[in-house]
Design an enzyme around this catalytic site. Structure first.
Site, PDB file in Angstrom:
ATOM      1  N   ASP A 183       0.858  -1.178   0.000  1.00  0.00           N
ATOM      2  CA  ASP A 183       0.000   0.000   0.000  1.00  0.00           C
ATOM      3  C   ASP A 183       0.898   1.233   0.000  1.00  0.00           C
ATOM      4  OD1 ASP A 183      -3.067   0.756   0.675  1.00  0.00           O
ATOM      5  OD2 ASP A 183      -1.716   2.194   1.611  1.00  0.00           O
ATOM      6  N   ASN A 191      -2.333  13.192  -4.351  1.00  0.00           N
ATOM      7  CA  ASN A 191      -3.511  13.671  -5.070  1.00  0.00           C
ATOM      8  C   ASN A 191      -3.917  15.071  -4.620  1.00  0.00           C
ATOM      9  OD1 ASN A 191      -3.946  11.450  -6.771  1.00  0.00           O
ATOM     10  ND2 ASN A 191      -5.084  10.339  -5.194  1.00  0.00           N
ATOM     11  N   HIS A 196      -4.788  14.626  -9.322  1.00  0.00           N
ATOM     12  CA  HIS A 196      -4.975  13.215  -9.658  1.00  0.00           C
ATOM     13  C   HIS A 196      -4.112  12.735 -10.827  1.00  0.00           C
ATOM     14  CE1 HIS A 196      -8.146  12.163  -6.796  1.00  0.00           C
ATOM     15  NE2 HIS A 196      -8.564  13.411  -6.942  1.00  0.00           N
ATOM     16  N   ASP A 200      -1.898   9.366 -10.685  1.00  0.00           N
ATOM     17  CA  ASP A 200      -1.896   8.296 -11.690  1.00  0.00           C
ATOM     18  C   ASP A 200      -0.472   7.946 -12.110  1.00  0.00           C
ATOM     19  OD1 ASP A 200      -4.629   8.280 -11.574  1.00  0.00           O
ATOM     20  OD2 ASP A 200      -4.936   9.333 -13.485  1.00  0.00           O
ATOM     21  N   GLU A 226      -4.675   2.402  -4.090  1.00  0.00           N
ATOM     22  CA  GLU A 226      -3.206   2.324  -4.116  1.00  0.00           C
ATOM     23  C   GLU A 226      -2.707   1.021  -3.508  1.00  0.00           C
ATOM     24  OE1 GLU A 226      -4.307   4.803  -0.410  1.00  0.00           O
ATOM     25  OE2 GLU A 226      -5.119   4.362  -2.391  1.00  0.00           O
TER      26      GLU A 226
END
Length: 306
Positions: A183, A191, A196, A200, A226
């Protein structure tokens, strides 16, 4: 294994082996001998074949790995004299349950021609020749149903299906297997601070780092947000820990390149191997998920065993 249980792949109403014509040289450049998996846990996968021998079997070292409890570790072999399919042959390697070509058991070395069907347990493979356009089209169709579009790793459904198959197969044969859950740390900050699109990019970069530490027999997928899951056949707790640490350091020690500059990103990981007390793969994942959150609780950017 009875002939009735093999029925879908061993129907004798196929081309007679002795009556087939050998495949001639390809008519255009870019045509590659290929195995397409039409049935079994690897359904949809393509395996491009090179000159020389290609081993198919359950072993993690097999060039074409088959997760099937009816497959032997080194089940059969395809041999290509050159870069084309001309002169290709198939040989069973003394497997327990046999190899079948177009419904007939393979005895000795037999010729292999484009369009032939190879049955190994519950897996059906077709030997074909494909040019680059055909391969790309096939891979795109498979990707639509099995890949996460952002990272190009298997999606949640695909990686959990792979986990179940490896878990069951390892249990039947008394082999070790392990999983790693990862994680990204403080991903929400990326973000929130950078937007965002930057998030990505971080996910894509992490997926690339994951690919960099996997063996050919391993698999990994994005299971949500994630969070990622790695499935490691033939791996004990120590081996899973070593891989988890390689992945952790691969991310932490090299900043991710973003449009706005570099960003140091870390991840927390939990890892564990199958136990006889695990009733199913879900129990293993639950233990490893708990270990992941212990890693986060101890300061993040670390791997913790289950």
């Amino acid at each position: 294994m009875s002939s009735e249980s093999r029925k879908p792949w061993t129907d004798a109403a196929t081309i007679n082996v002795s009556g087939r014509m050998p495949l001639t040289a390809p008519v255009s450049e870019g045509i590659v001998p290929t195995l397409v998996v039409y049935g079994g846990t690897a359904q949809g996968q393509l395996f491009s074949l090179k000159a020389g021998e290609t081993i198919i079997g359950r072993s993690i070292s097999a060039a074409v790995p088959i997760i099937d409890d009816q497959a032997s570790r080194n089940h059969c072999r395809i041999n290509l004299p050159g870069a084309t399919a001309h002169g290709a042959t198939l040989q069973d390697l003394g497997s327990t349950n046999g190899t079948f070509l177009n419904g007939a058991p393979v005895i000795g070395v037999v010729p292999l021609a484009s369009g032939d069907r190879i049955a190994i347990g519950g897996h059906l493979l077709r030997f074909v020749t494909m040019d680059s356009a055909e391969r790309a089209f096939h891979q795109e169709l498979v990707a639509l149903g099995t890949l996460d579009p952002l990272t190009n790793l298997p999606n949640r459904r695909a990686i959990l299906g792979d986990l179940n198959n490896v878990f069951d197969l390892s249990r039947r044969h008394g082999r070790s297997m392990a999983v790693v859950m990862c994680d990204l740390d403080h991903f929400k900050r990326v973000n929130d601070e950078l937007g965002h699109p930057a998030g990505d990019e971080v996910l894509r970069a992490f997926a690339a780092r994951i690919r960099g530490v996997l063996r050919d027999s391993d698999s990994a997928g994005r299971i949500g947000g994630e969070e990622f899951l790695l499935v490691l056949p033939e791996t004990d707790l120590e081996g899973a820990g070593l891989l988890a640490e390689r992945l952790r350091s691969a991310l932490a020690n090299e900043p991710v390149q973003l449009g706005s500059g570099q960003r140091v990103v870390t991840c927390s990981l939990g890892f564990g191997c199958q136990r006889t007390s695990d009733p199913d793969s879900g129990a293993l994942v639950a233990r490893v998920d708990e270990a992941l959150y212990k890693a986060k609780g101890q300061g993040r950017n670390r791997a913790y065993p289950a």
